[in-house]
Motif scaffolding. Sequence first.
Motif: not given
Length: 475
Positions: A93-94, A150-156, A161-164
């Motif tokens: 993830y990093r 978004s990545l941190l939430l995905e990891s748990v 969804r990352f809305v750019d």
Amino acid sequence: MNHTVEKIGGTSMSAFDAVMDNIFLYPSNPYNRIFVVSAYAGITDALLECKRSGKPGIYRLLAANNPKWRDAMEELEQRMLLINSNMFPDPVYRERADNFIRQRMEKAHSCIEGILETCNYGQFSLESYLPQVREFLSSIGEAHSAHNSSLLLESVGINSRFVDLSGWDNPDEAQGDLNTVIARAMEDIDLSNELPIVTGYVYCDEGLMKTYDRGYSEMTFSRIAVLTKASSAVIHKEYHLSSADPRIVGPERVQPMGLSNYDVADQLANLGMEAIHPNAASGMRAVGIELVVKNTFEPDHPGTVISHKYRPKDNEIEIIAGRDKVLALHIFDQSMVGHVDRVSYDVMEIIREENVQLISKEMNANSITYYLDGKTASQDKVINRVEKLYPKAKITGEMVALISVIGSRIDSNQTMSRGMLALLDAEINPKAAHSSMRDVDVQYVVLDKFYHAAICALHACFIEKPAPKPTIKAA
């Protein structure tokens, strides 16, 4: 729809563990919420300029044609990579987080170099490109924090969804005004099983930075709440919206406001206290969406609810708020009688051109005082230009503090007299005092050196001590 729209402030965003435990994963069901995130603390300052001190960031260095902007970009990239290393113990993830910000910074650097190359030709000037540069630089901080979240939430195991909305990689999706861009981005999201993390910056036709400057993320937050018909809007900050600044009065003496309304929020915004940008508040106020300001570190506390419905008791003081380092520009000219409006127009043009904020103004037959906030250099330019414009006038500039006693339904006369006595008892002689027919606040002007002491004296008078009961005479 039964969902909330929530914004997380920059200082809170930097407390990763608290945000995860107290906001994203609290309560246990994370869905039916939309999150708008600010950049991590200090990142937007490094990209643009320090909001408080004016210290130049990348944008200001570039605008001044200072080649150190390249060093500043490299330093900022390393700073953002350090944030990633503290957030992501998992190397997979990093690496994803690092690759994202490296690519974003590389593209930004390449874009700026291309602009500078173009400006080597006489037909082009850097100044004409600066508004667009400020727009895309400001977007980098929120893109970084939203992607990381978004990545941190995905990891748990959270379906995030990352809305750019920065328009960086999908410029076609950034066509249209603010409402259009937001509506397009939100239309296919199922809030019941998907958690959107939205960038605070939106690229749109009107230019969010150009229109709202550093209040742009609150506009994004507000418009998402209005357009998606949220049940409520929540702002998470590192402190409660309290009866005064706890850093000045002391955390043991202040108390959360609990309930308030948008009239009070507007007064706070005028003093630079970031409850919410007044333009953002007006949209939610118009459709009846309540705003809740919560403390990130006290998730069980209900926070302060700002509602268009709330009507406090008569003469209830809700908050003591102030602003220091304000320039009081005083213009006196005996010949001004009958021409104050002309003088006022000319001076306001200078204030606008020098990018200085007018906080308040007072006038009489032959004098006007402007209370101005801005960089010292800009304030000095205002004074110099006014002196040249009116060489026969007596023009003085003095640094003062403005302190407001605010409540939705106050008795201005009673409040003003009590406040004056409290300041005099504290051996502070006010330079001026103002109230308005709106009966929302009474404002005191004191020398800048008395800023903290004046807030403490007024807080002790109005918040810590009960208002005196009216005397009832015997028949």
